[in-house]
Design an enzyme around this catalytic site. Structure first.
Site, short mmCIF file in Angstrom:
data_model
loop_
_atom_site.label_atom_id
_atom_site.label_comp_id
_atom_site.label_asym_id
_atom_site.label_seq_id
_atom_site.Cartn_x
_atom_site.Cartn_y
_atom_site.Cartn_z
N THR A 53 0.68 -1.32 0.27
CA THR A 53 0.01 -0.21 -0.26
C THR A 53 1.08 1.29 -0.06
OG1 THR A 53 -2.00 -1.13 1.26
CG2 THR A 53 -2.03 0.77 1.07
N TYR A 127 5.56 -12.73 4.59
CA TYR A 127 3.84 -11.32 4.02
C TYR A 127 3.18 -12.72 3.18
CZ TYR A 127 1.21 -8.23 1.37
OH TYR A 127 -0.10 -7.70 1.26
N LYS A 155 1.36 -11.76 8.59
CA LYS A 155 0.51 -11.08 7.01
C LYS A 155 -0.04 -11.81 6.50
CE LYS A 155 -1.07 -7.11 4.91
NZ LYS A 155 -0.96 -5.75 3.70
N VAL A 195 -3.51 -6.56 9.79
CA VAL A 195 -2.59 -5.18 9.02
C VAL A 195 -3.77 -4.32 7.53
CG1 VAL A 195 -0.63 -4.14 7.51
CG2 VAL A 195 -0.21 -6.03 9.54
#
Length: 285
Positions: A53, A127, A155, A195
């Site tokens: 992001t 991730y 995540k 998150v």
């Protein structure tokens, strides 16, 4: 009745913060500081800086260091260098994405993560986002990686709820929902938190979902999760990257954001109007 879950290693409500740029497209470091302060004041326990992001594919190594973090890459050697730089810059941990494009087999995926964890003294959050990287971190791989003392969290954007529960049942890894529609569902089966991309716009609301659940008010937690669904869909499920929609909405809210960098294109006026309308509806709840 309150929750007795373990204290989360990075806090409970984390925001996948956008990276503010100036009108000319340069890093807006002052804007990043102001946005970070706003998000923390509104309920975020931690910030993931310069991730997906945060437009990490288009920020330079120098910009990543100035922002304190941003270590994900498809090159193990480069990832190690960035992790060491993040440590030196003062990061509390590193989020390390699966190597993308080259599609390494699971043995190589595990070796990549172990090499990064061995090189830095920082705790590591893995991730898992196969929709972007092309490669899943398989549950058995995660279970093996959990043995490393510095690999402490995940995540989770795998969209494999069964696989996630298998890892939660067999390891002490702290799971963080990386998809906003899963914040409450994953927390209910033992995740550490989230998150969140949507937290760029409504940090207090996202924090309140988890706080309500911890307080034993599962009905309120459910209502809060469902109330944010239209905004979640508009920001993450409407065909545009969360970076684009988050910046469009933050610009409308007069919060630091600025433009996106190519190859991304800015949201159109109609999209921005729709985001603002859903935000205002949520705020009125």
């Amino acid at each position: 009745m309150t929750s007795t879950r373990k204290p989360p290693p990075f806090g409970r409500t984390l925001c996948a913060m956008i990276t503010p740029f100036t009108g000319a497209g340069a890093l807006d470091l002052d804007g990043a500081r102001r946005l970070a302060a706003h998000l923390v004041a509104e309920g975020c326990d931690g910030l993931v800086l310069n991730g997906t992001t945060g437009e990490s594919p288009t920020t330079t190594d120098e910009e990543k260091t100035r922002l304190v973090a941003g270590v994900g890459s498809a090159d193990t050697r480069h990832t190690v260098e960035l992790a060491l730089a993040a440590h030196k810059a003062g990061a509390d941990g590193v989020l390390v994405v699966t190597p993308y494009y080259s599609r390494p087999p699971q043995e190589a995926v595990a070796a990549h993560f172990r090499r990064v964890a061995d090189a830095s003294e920082l705790p590591v959050m893995l991730y898992d986002i196969p929709g972007r990287t092309g490669t899943r971190i398989e549950p058995e791989t995660l279970i093996g990686l959990a043995e490393h003392p510095r690999i402490v969290a995940v995540k989770d954007c795998s969209y494999d709820f069964l696989g996630t529960q298998k890892v939660l049942e067999r390891t002490e890894l702290a799971y963080y929902a990386g998809c906003d529609e899963h914040v409450l569902a994953l927390y209910a089966v033992g995740a550490a938190g989230c998150v969140s991309t949507v937290a760029n716009a409504v940090p207090a609301h996202i924090a309140a979902i988890l706080a309500a659940f911890d307080a034993g008010d599962t009905g309120r937690a459910r209502r809060l999760q469902l109330a944010v669904t239209p905004l979640t869909e508009a920001m993450t499920g409407a065909g545009l990257p969360g970076t684009v929609t988050a910046k469009a909405l933050l610009n409308r809210l007069n919060l630091p954001a600025g433009p996106v960098r190519a190859p991304l294109l800015p949201a159109g006026r109609q999209t921005a109007d729709g985001l603002l309308a859903r935000y205002e509806t949520l705020r009125a709840v």
